[in-house]
Design a protein around this motif. Structure first.
Motif, short mmCIF file in Angstrom:
data_model
loop_
_atom_site.label_atom_id
_atom_site.label_comp_id
_atom_site.label_asym_id
_atom_site.label_seq_id
_atom_site.Cartn_x
_atom_site.Cartn_y
_atom_site.Cartn_z
N SER A 13 15.87 -19.00 -0.67
CA SER A 13 15.63 -19.26 -2.08
C SER A 13 14.44 -18.48 -2.58
N ARG A 14 14.56 -17.94 -3.78
CA ARG A 14 13.45 -17.24 -4.41
C ARG A 14 12.23 -18.15 -4.50
N ASP A 15 12.44 -19.44 -4.67
CA ASP A 15 11.32 -20.39 -4.77
C ASP A 15 10.55 -20.51 -3.46
N ALA A 16 11.19 -20.11 -2.35
CA ALA A 16 10.53 -20.22 -1.05
C ALA A 16 9.55 -19.09 -0.78
N LEU A 17 9.34 -18.20 -1.77
CA LEU A 17 8.42 -17.08 -1.58
C LEU A 17 6.96 -17.44 -1.87
N ASP A 18 6.72 -18.68 -2.28
CA ASP A 18 5.34 -19.07 -2.55
C ASP A 18 4.49 -18.87 -1.30
N GLY A 19 3.38 -18.17 -1.45
CA GLY A 19 2.48 -17.91 -0.34
C GLY A 19 2.74 -16.62 0.39
N ILE A 20 3.68 -15.80 -0.10
CA ILE A 20 3.97 -14.54 0.59
C ILE A 20 2.82 -13.55 0.44
N PHE A 21 2.05 -13.66 -0.64
CA PHE A 21 0.93 -12.76 -0.87
C PHE A 21 -0.40 -13.41 -0.47
N ASP A 22 -1.28 -12.61 0.09
CA ASP A 22 -2.69 -12.98 0.22
C ASP A 22 -3.48 -11.73 -0.15
N LEU A 23 -3.84 -11.63 -1.41
CA LEU A 23 -4.50 -10.44 -1.93
C LEU A 23 -6.02 -10.59 -1.97
N ARG A 24 -6.54 -11.65 -1.38
CA ARG A 24 -7.98 -11.86 -1.42
C ARG A 24 -8.75 -10.76 -0.71
N PRO A 25 -8.33 -10.31 0.49
CA PRO A 25 -9.07 -9.20 1.11
C PRO A 25 -9.07 -7.93 0.27
N LEU A 26 -7.91 -7.58 -0.29
CA LEU A 26 -7.83 -6.38 -1.11
C LEU A 26 -8.69 -6.50 -2.35
N ASN A 27 -8.66 -7.66 -3.00
CA ASN A 27 -9.44 -7.83 -4.22
C ASN A 27 -10.94 -7.81 -3.94
N ARG A 28 -11.35 -8.22 -2.75
CA ARG A 28 -12.76 -8.08 -2.39
C ARG A 28 -13.13 -6.60 -2.28
N VAL A 29 -12.23 -5.82 -1.66
CA VAL A 29 -12.46 -4.39 -1.54
C VAL A 29 -12.55 -3.74 -2.92
N LEU A 30 -11.62 -4.09 -3.79
CA LEU A 30 -11.60 -3.50 -5.13
C LEU A 30 -12.83 -3.90 -5.94
N ALA A 31 -13.25 -5.15 -5.79
CA ALA A 31 -14.42 -5.63 -6.53
C ALA A 31 -15.67 -4.85 -6.15
N ARG A 32 -15.81 -4.55 -4.87
CA ARG A 32 -16.99 -3.79 -4.42
C ARG A 32 -16.97 -2.36 -4.96
N ARG A 33 -15.79 -1.87 -5.30
CA ARG A 33 -15.68 -0.53 -5.89
C ARG A 33 -15.72 -0.56 -7.41
N GLY A 34 -15.87 -1.75 -7.97
CA GLY A 34 -15.88 -1.88 -9.42
C GLY A 34 -14.52 -1.73 -10.06
N GLU A 35 -13.45 -1.97 -9.28
CA GLU A 35 -12.09 -1.83 -9.78
C GLU A 35 -11.48 -3.20 -10.05
N ALA A 36 -10.50 -3.23 -10.93
CA ALA A 36 -9.88 -4.48 -11.34
C ALA A 36 -9.07 -5.09 -10.21
N ALA A 37 -9.04 -6.41 -10.17
CA ALA A 37 -8.24 -7.13 -9.18
C ALA A 37 -6.76 -6.95 -9.46
N VAL A 38 -5.93 -7.08 -8.41
CA VAL A 38 -4.48 -7.03 -8.57
C VAL A 38 -3.94 -8.45 -8.51
N ASP A 39 -2.75 -8.63 -9.09
CA ASP A 39 -2.19 -9.96 -9.31
C ASP A 39 -1.07 -10.26 -8.33
N ASP A 40 -0.93 -11.55 -7.98
CA ASP A 40 0.13 -11.94 -7.04
C ASP A 40 1.29 -12.64 -7.73
N ALA A 41 1.33 -12.63 -9.05
CA ALA A 41 2.44 -13.21 -9.83
C ALA A 41 2.71 -14.67 -9.48
N GLY A 42 1.66 -15.40 -9.08
CA GLY A 42 1.81 -16.81 -8.74
C GLY A 42 2.40 -17.06 -7.37
#
Length: 381
Positions: free
Chosen positions: A343-372
């Motif tokens: 089920s498409r609904d079973a995809l909750d939790g497939i993303f963990d973008l926290r490490p990437l967004n920490r990297v981007l934040a240190r470079r002054g770049e915008a965070a990316v989104d996980d679409a919920g």
């Protein structure tokens, strides 16, 4: 709709020899998003940079020898990853396609891997969410419907033709079947029979089938699309034209949840290397493209033909944004076609973008989104 077989074959026989040679070169390369055995002789010797190791003594990373995986190809060759990892040893493994990479991830043979959205989704669903996490995007675009230039096609009407995709239910297969339904045509998603005949073949087989006239076209990623054009095809439809803003995910970076939990600093280091590699490739496109082709040659024994590489490079956009909304839409389409395996609904939790967004934040770049569809942090005790 199709020309008689003898006419199609005789026309192909007159195509330039260079196109045939280009085909042979590509067949000796590990094509993008393909399926099959591990590419021969590609396990690189362990490498380490200078300094103390991070929390893990080593990290094993998998990817493919093709243009959509230009980031890891260049990152390994140019040393971006080893510099970020310090004393943690980098081990690499190159695969021909997503299923073998997924098997390796599940078996613990690799800790992180670049792969397409379809194997990532399937791996997550089949494991009940325990098999992997998507931690970054890798590439957008670079997929097209290419048809034989000799085929009689009015506009985009491919009814009566035989159109290949890499595998039943894979990313390109779902995209083609969804597009067919939008035209009001009928095709059984499982058998591929209907107004259009959908032929499931590996991307290593598709160029040969196209050249021999066994198929009339294919909905395929780069560099296979460029190869079919070099061998007498024409682009009937660029899939980017079907997505808002022309962006849709074609490659991602995934990690074992256990490795992410135990070694988040190592995952961040790999992502830092990827981000810096992309910046280098963007700032030095000619040098970067040449480096990627050298890496492909070293791994497969043959570089991509220049005309194929040029065309593929123009259509693929390297990005760390996973374009999560397009992954969710692709999964929803597969579910409506009965090809998702969950089920498409079973995809909750497939993303963990926290490490990437920490990297981007240190470079002054915008965070990316996980679409919920990101992981939900456990409440504080």
């Amino acid at each position: 709709m199709r020309l008689p077989e003898h006419s199609r074959t005789s026309r192909r026989s007159r195509r330039p020899l260079r196109a045939v040679l280009a085909l042979l070169l590509l067949l000796l390369s590990a094509a993008g998003c393909g399926y099959g055995s591990r590419a021969p002789g590609v396990a690189a010797a362990p490498a380490a940079g200078s300094g103390p190791p991070l929390s893990a003594e080593s990290v094993s990373v998998g990817y493919f020898a093709n243009v959509t995986h230009a980031t890891p190809l260049a990152a390994v060759q140019q040393g971006f990853l080893t510099r970020e990892l310090g004393g943690t040893r980098l081990r690499t493994q190159v695969f021909n396609g997503g299923p073998t990479a997924l098997e390796a991830l599940n078996a613990g043979a690799v800790d992180m891997a670049w792969m397409g959205p379809s194997p990532a989704i399937n791996g997550f669903l089949r494991s009940g969410g325990r098999g992997l996490r998507i931690v970054s995007g890798a590439a957008s675009g670079g997929v097209a419907l290419v048809v034989d230039a000799d085929a009689e096609v009015r506009g985009s009407d491919v009814r009566g033709l035989r159109i290949a995709t890499p595998e039943a239910g894979n990313t390109q297969d779902v995209a083609l079947l969804h597009w067919i339904r939008e035209q009001g045509w009928e095709v059984d998603p499982h058998t591929g029979r209907g107004d259009v005949t959908v032929v499931r073949q590996s991307v290593k087989e598709i160029p040969t089938s196209f050249r021999r006239g066994a198929i009339d076209g294919a909905w395929v990623p780069e560099p296979v699309a460029a190869q079919l054009v070099a061998d007498g095809g024409r682009v009937l439809l660029d899939e980017a034209d079907l997505w808002e803003g022309g962006a849709f995910v074609t490659a991602l970076v995934v990690v074992s949840p256990a490795f992410l939990k135990d070694h988040p600093d190592v995952v961040e280091a790999v992502l830092r290397g990827a981000v810096r590699t992309n910046a280098w490739l963007k700032s030095r496109p000619a040098e970067g493209r040449a480096a990627v082709n050298r890496a492909i040659e070293s791994l497969t024994g043959r570089p991509l033909p220049e005309q194929v590489l040029d065309a593929a490079w123009r259509h693929v956009r390297l990005t760390t944004d996973p374009l999560a909304a397009t992954l969710a839409e692709g999964a929803a389409r597969a579910e409506r076609l009965g090809l998702l395996g969950g089920s498409r609904d079973a995809l909750d939790g497939i993303f963990d973008l926290r490490p990437l967004n920490r990297v981007l934040a240190r470079r002054g770049e915008a965070a990316v989104d996980d679409a919920g569809l990101g992981v939900v942090a456990a409440p504080a005790s």
